[in-house]
Design an enzyme around this catalytic site. Structure first.
Site, short mmCIF file in Angstrom:
data_model
loop_
_atom_site.label_atom_id
_atom_site.label_comp_id
_atom_site.label_asym_id
_atom_site.label_seq_id
_atom_site.Cartn_x
_atom_site.Cartn_y
_atom_site.Cartn_z
N THR A 16 0.82 -1.21 0.00
CA THR A 16 0.00 0.00 0.00
C THR A 16 0.85 1.26 0.00
O THR A 16 0.47 2.28 -0.58
CB THR A 16 -0.94 -0.01 1.22
OG1 THR A 16 -1.77 -1.17 1.15
CG2 THR A 16 -1.83 1.22 1.24
N THR A 90 1.08 -4.74 4.26
CA THR A 90 0.80 -5.13 5.65
C THR A 90 0.13 -6.49 5.76
O THR A 90 0.19 -7.11 6.83
CB THR A 90 -0.09 -4.08 6.34
OG1 THR A 90 -1.31 -3.94 5.59
CG2 THR A 90 0.62 -2.74 6.42
N ASP A 91 -0.52 -6.97 4.70
CA ASP A 91 -1.29 -8.21 4.81
C ASP A 91 -0.45 -9.38 5.28
O ASP A 91 -0.88 -10.19 6.10
CB ASP A 91 -1.93 -8.56 3.46
CG ASP A 91 -3.15 -7.73 3.14
OD1 ASP A 91 -3.43 -6.78 3.89
OD2 ASP A 91 -3.84 -8.04 2.15
#
Length: 340
Positions: A16, A90-91
């Site tokens: 992101t 971040t996942d």
């Protein structure tokens, strides 16, 4: 903070922090190269940028994660490298960063960060996170602590750290061990007691061909998915069990047969915090241990699977795999070393 001479290496992988909204379909996709991400941070620090990939971390494979770890080792071959920053989605940051921590055998820090808001959002959080990560990677205080995640000013050691919020800016937490420290807006690095660090694992050449699955336990769960994983050639299974690490009689019976066939089964839990322990019978955690499952301690399914896949990919004997899992998830060994 002691000032060190040299530069930080930034390994850009997408996520992101490097994403923008596609005008054609409105989807957010990784678009910015590492240099663009760094420029948005506006730091005056000496940083060398290496573009590894441009992916959302939900797209990564185990071999992609290994590629990040190999790039970390390559960056640290240069004596002038103070530390490494990895920008990452971040996942699955908790998995890649944990793998990097398992394989890290250098005192210089490796710091993972990213963002919850895209680069073209009205108030992106990526620039501040990256400035903080560069400060931490260049600091003497972070040396000897392995890989770290820094997000929204908080620092986390990897074992037990996971994403705890889907959209809020304070995205990561460590429910059992808490924060390792923080970085002030002034750049001051504050770290608590250092954790114990087991010896680093060797870097596997590839994870291809080493299948490890996560199977969820829930009320009324049967062994169909567990059996399907075995049929697909899995070499390891992590049970996302309930409570202290409980399943049921049917799954326990399936675990018994899998272990007898040489498959390593690890019991973790879907619960937010607390250790996995074999207490209950009739298909519970005590039964699972009795039939050969290994409790994961404080490691939740994502990191338990990362550890298991790394160990199996290295081709370690089953007894060594079990020993490593027990040790690296042990709450007593993960706790910071108390001051003398």
């Amino acid at each position: 903070m002691e000032l060190l001479t040299g530069h930080v290496v930034l390994l850009a992988t997408g996520g992101t922090i490097a994403s923008r909204v596609d005008a054609a379909d409105g989807a957010t996709v990784a678009a910015d190269a590492g240099g663009t991400v760094l420029a948005a941070a506006g730091t005056s620090a000496a940083v060398q940028v290496v573009d590894l990939m441009q992916k959302g971390s939900y797209l990564l494979t185990f071999d992609d994660m290994l590629a990040v770890c190999e790039a970390v080792h390559a960056a640290l071959e240069a004596p002038e490298t103070l530390g490494v920053v990895v920008t990452h989605g971040t996942d699955t940051m908790e998995e890649t960063a944990y793998l990097a921590d398992l394989l890290h055998d250098d005192p210089r820090p490796v710091v993972f960060t990213g963002s919850q808001r895209a680069a073209d959002s009205p108030a992106p959080d990526g620039p501040e996170n990256l400035r903080t990560a560069i400060t931490l990677a260049a600091s003497s205080e972070a040396r000897g602590r392995g890989a770290l995640i820094v997000f929204d000013g908080e620092i986390f050691a990897l074992p037990g750290t996971r994403k705890i919020e889907t959209t809020k800016l304070r995205a990561f937490g460590n429910p059992d061990l808490g924060s390792a420290g923080s970085v002030a807006t002034t750049g001051e690095v504050m770290l608590g007691a250092a954790p114990r660090r087991p010896a680093a694992l060797d870097i596997p050449p590839t994870g291809a061909g080493t299948r490890v699955d996560i199977i969820a336990c829930y009320p009324g769960a049967d062994a169909a998915l567990f059996t399907a994983a075995l049929a697909a050639g899995t070499r390891g299974i992590v049970l996302e069990a309930t409570g202290l690490g409980n399943a049921n009689a049917e799954l326990s019976d399936a675990v018994r047969h899998a272990v007898q066939d040489g498959v390593v089964v690890v019991t973790s839990t879907r619960v937010h915090a607390g250790p996995v322990r074999g207490v209950y019978g009739a298909g519970g955690g005590r039964t699972l241990e009795d039939v050969g499952a290994v409790p994961s301690g404080l490691l939740r399914p994502s990191q338990a699977r990362t550890l298991l896949q790394a160990l199996l990919t290295l081709g370690l004997p089953t007894e060594q795999v079990i020993q490593q899992i027990r040790r690296r998830g042990d709450p007593a060994l993960l706790a910071p070393v108390p001051p003398h």
